[in-house]
Design an enzyme around this catalytic site. Structure first.
Site, PDB file in Angstrom:
ATOM      1  N   ASP A  42     -21.127 -33.546 -66.871  1.00  0.00           N
ATOM      2  CA  ASP A  42     -20.995 -34.733 -66.007  1.00  0.00           C
ATOM      3  C   ASP A  42     -20.058 -35.792 -66.576  1.00  0.00           C
ATOM      4  OD1 ASP A  42     -22.814 -33.463 -64.429  1.00  0.00           O
ATOM      5  OD2 ASP A  42     -24.461 -34.861 -64.756  1.00  0.00           O
TER       6      ASP A  42
ATOM      7  N   HIS B  25     -24.804 -24.227 -60.429  1.00  0.00           N
ATOM      8  CA  HIS B  25     -24.716 -23.915 -61.863  1.00  0.00           C
ATOM      9  C   HIS B  25     -23.491 -23.092 -62.241  1.00  0.00           C
ATOM     10  CE1 HIS B  25     -28.765 -25.376 -61.336  1.00  0.00           C
ATOM     11  NE2 HIS B  25     -28.744 -25.685 -62.611  1.00  0.00           N
TER      12      HIS B  25
HETATM   13  O1  F6P Z   1     -26.515 -33.082 -66.453  1.00  0.00           O
HETATM   14  C1  F6P Z   1     -25.792 -31.984 -66.055  1.00  0.00           C
HETATM   15  C2  F6P Z   1     -26.302 -31.395 -64.791  1.00  0.00           C
HETATM   16  O2  F6P Z   1     -25.459 -30.340 -64.617  1.00  0.00           O
HETATM   17  C3  F6P Z   1     -26.347 -32.300 -63.559  1.00  0.00           C
HETATM   18  O3  F6P Z   1     -25.127 -32.535 -62.952  1.00  0.00           O
HETATM   19  C4  F6P Z   1     -27.320 -31.587 -62.675  1.00  0.00           C
HETATM   20  O4  F6P Z   1     -27.944 -32.426 -61.749  1.00  0.00           O
HETATM   21  C5  F6P Z   1     -28.305 -31.085 -63.649  1.00  0.00           C
HETATM   22  O5  F6P Z   1     -27.608 -30.874 -64.879  1.00  0.00           O
HETATM   23  C6  F6P Z   1     -29.026 -29.833 -63.239  1.00  0.00           C
HETATM   24  O6  F6P Z   1     -29.814 -29.392 -64.300  1.00  0.00           O
HETATM   25  P1  F6P Z   1     -30.904 -28.219 -64.259  1.00  0.00           P
HETATM   26  O7  F6P Z   1     -30.737 -27.449 -63.008  1.00  0.00           O
HETATM   27  O8  F6P Z   1     -30.637 -27.423 -65.492  1.00  0.00           O
HETATM   28  O9  F6P Z   1     -32.217 -28.924 -64.324  1.00  0.00           O
END
Ligand code: F6P
Length: 358
Positions: free
Chosen positions: A143, A282
């Protein structure tokens, strides 16, 4: 100069391309100083598990610079500052297990830690440092929203992946004369959407820093059709929200999601244009880091070992072009780095005629 000879390294929070490159740089540069390096698996969980702390040497980190993910595993659950404990009545109480973590690290003979992570993990690292842990942080997040460093590693790879996706959407959008709305990551900051949106020549870019108006978005779509370009690409950061509104969360979850569908449905309703939406999700965190992130990650890893050698603890390595140096951890977690509204990339987008939703 320090007397430290045994250091630990861990990776916390969501993964980002380049984690393995940092681990390799930490291991190789520390080994060159004659130190021993130990990897703690799954953030801090490994401290309390059998075989959760592993010796890392040159052989263990061979050939991993280009690999995505992390050889140590990671988790964005189980914050030691808010450890869930089940009470006899079944309710959950949260306790601060920071001291137990600091003690466990010492029990493993680890004298200083390189903590690689984003805002949450660096906050934990800072808290552990107030309990006496000798720690140096390495800033990670796709981010790019960490203060005190101009870049985090992983960000440019995510931008590359997103730009590639936006490029591919152009041909199918044009073939079908559709509006394609793509949702990108970026919880509180629109860095990925802005950079990939401008580089990928999106027509509309919606970021959390600029609450959007659907009137402005639809006007831009209609302009496209009026000018004979009968398709449009809209990029929306997952944390974007309309003027007077709020970010969208998935049903029954604390995870953001749904902005692409909402915007696509509304564009269709207002303009009658055929729309499709997709969530890149992802994919933006996966895959091999691009050269920029590999280099930054390797520089960060070596700089972290350098800070330990100089005894500069409670710090984080930061990119302040053209150099990498240490900054206090508390500066890094003091606030979130959002996109400045007067930044040159915002001005570039506007000069190019891109709609930013306002
Ligand atoms: O902080 C990075 C990030 O990729 C965000 O943009 C996203 O909202 C979040 O992680 C999602 O994380 P996870 O699905 O691993 O909980």
């Amino acid at each position: 100069m320090t007397s430290i000879r045994r250091i630990g390294v861990n990776t916390g929070g969501g993964d980002a391309p380049g984690l393995n490159a940092v681990i390799r740089a930490v291991v190789r540069s520390a080994e060159n100083l004659g130190w021993e390096i130990y990897g703690i698996r799954d953030s801090y969980d490994g401290l309390f598990e059998k075989d959760g702390v592993v010796r890392l040497d040159r052989k263990a980190v061979r050939g991993i610079t280009h690999q995505g993910g992390t050889i140590l595993g990671t988790t964005n659950r189980g914050n030691p500052m808010k450890w869930p404990v089940r009470e006899a009545d079944g309710s959950i109480r949260h306790e601060d297990r920071a001291q137990a973590v600091v003690d466990a690290i010492a029990d493993h003979g680890i004298e200083a830690l390189v903590a690689i992570g984003g805002d949450g993990s660096l906050e934990i690292a800072h808290h552990l440092s107030t309990k006496g842990l000798k720690v140096v942080g390495v800033p990670k997040t796709i981010d790019n929203d960490l203060a005190a460093t101009s870049r985090t590693f992983g960000f440019m790879t995510a931008v590359e992946t997103a730009t590639d996706a936006i490029g591919k959407l152009h041909s199918t959008a044009e073939a079908h004369e559709r509006v394609m709305v793509v949702e990108l990551m970026g919880r509180h900051a629109g860095w990925i959407s802005l950079f990939a949106g401008v580089a990928g020549t999106a027509d509309v870019i919606l970021i959390p820093e600029i609450p959007y108006s659907m009137d402005a978005v639809c006007e831009k779509i209609e302009q496209r059709w009026a000018s004979g370009r009968e398709f449009a690409i809209v990029v929306a950061a997952e944390g974007a929200y309309p003027e007077g509104g709020e970010p969208l969360f998935m049903a029954g979850s604390k995870r953001l999601g749904g902005i692409a569908k909402t915007v696509a449905d509304e564009i269709h309703e207002r303009t009658g244009r055929e729309t499709r939406e997709l969530v890149l999700g992802h994919l933006q965190r996966g895959g091999s880091p691009i050269a920029y992130d590999r280099l930054l990650a390797l520089r960060f890893g070596c700089a972290a070992v350098d800070l330990i050698q100089k005894g500069e603890f409670g710090t984080m390595v930061a990119l302040d072009p053209p150099t990498v140096h240490g900054v206090p951890l508390e500066d890094a977690i003091a606030h979130r780095k959002t996109v400045p509204l007067d930044s040159d990339v915002i001005r570039t987008a506007r000069a190019l005629g891109t709609c930013l939703g306002d």
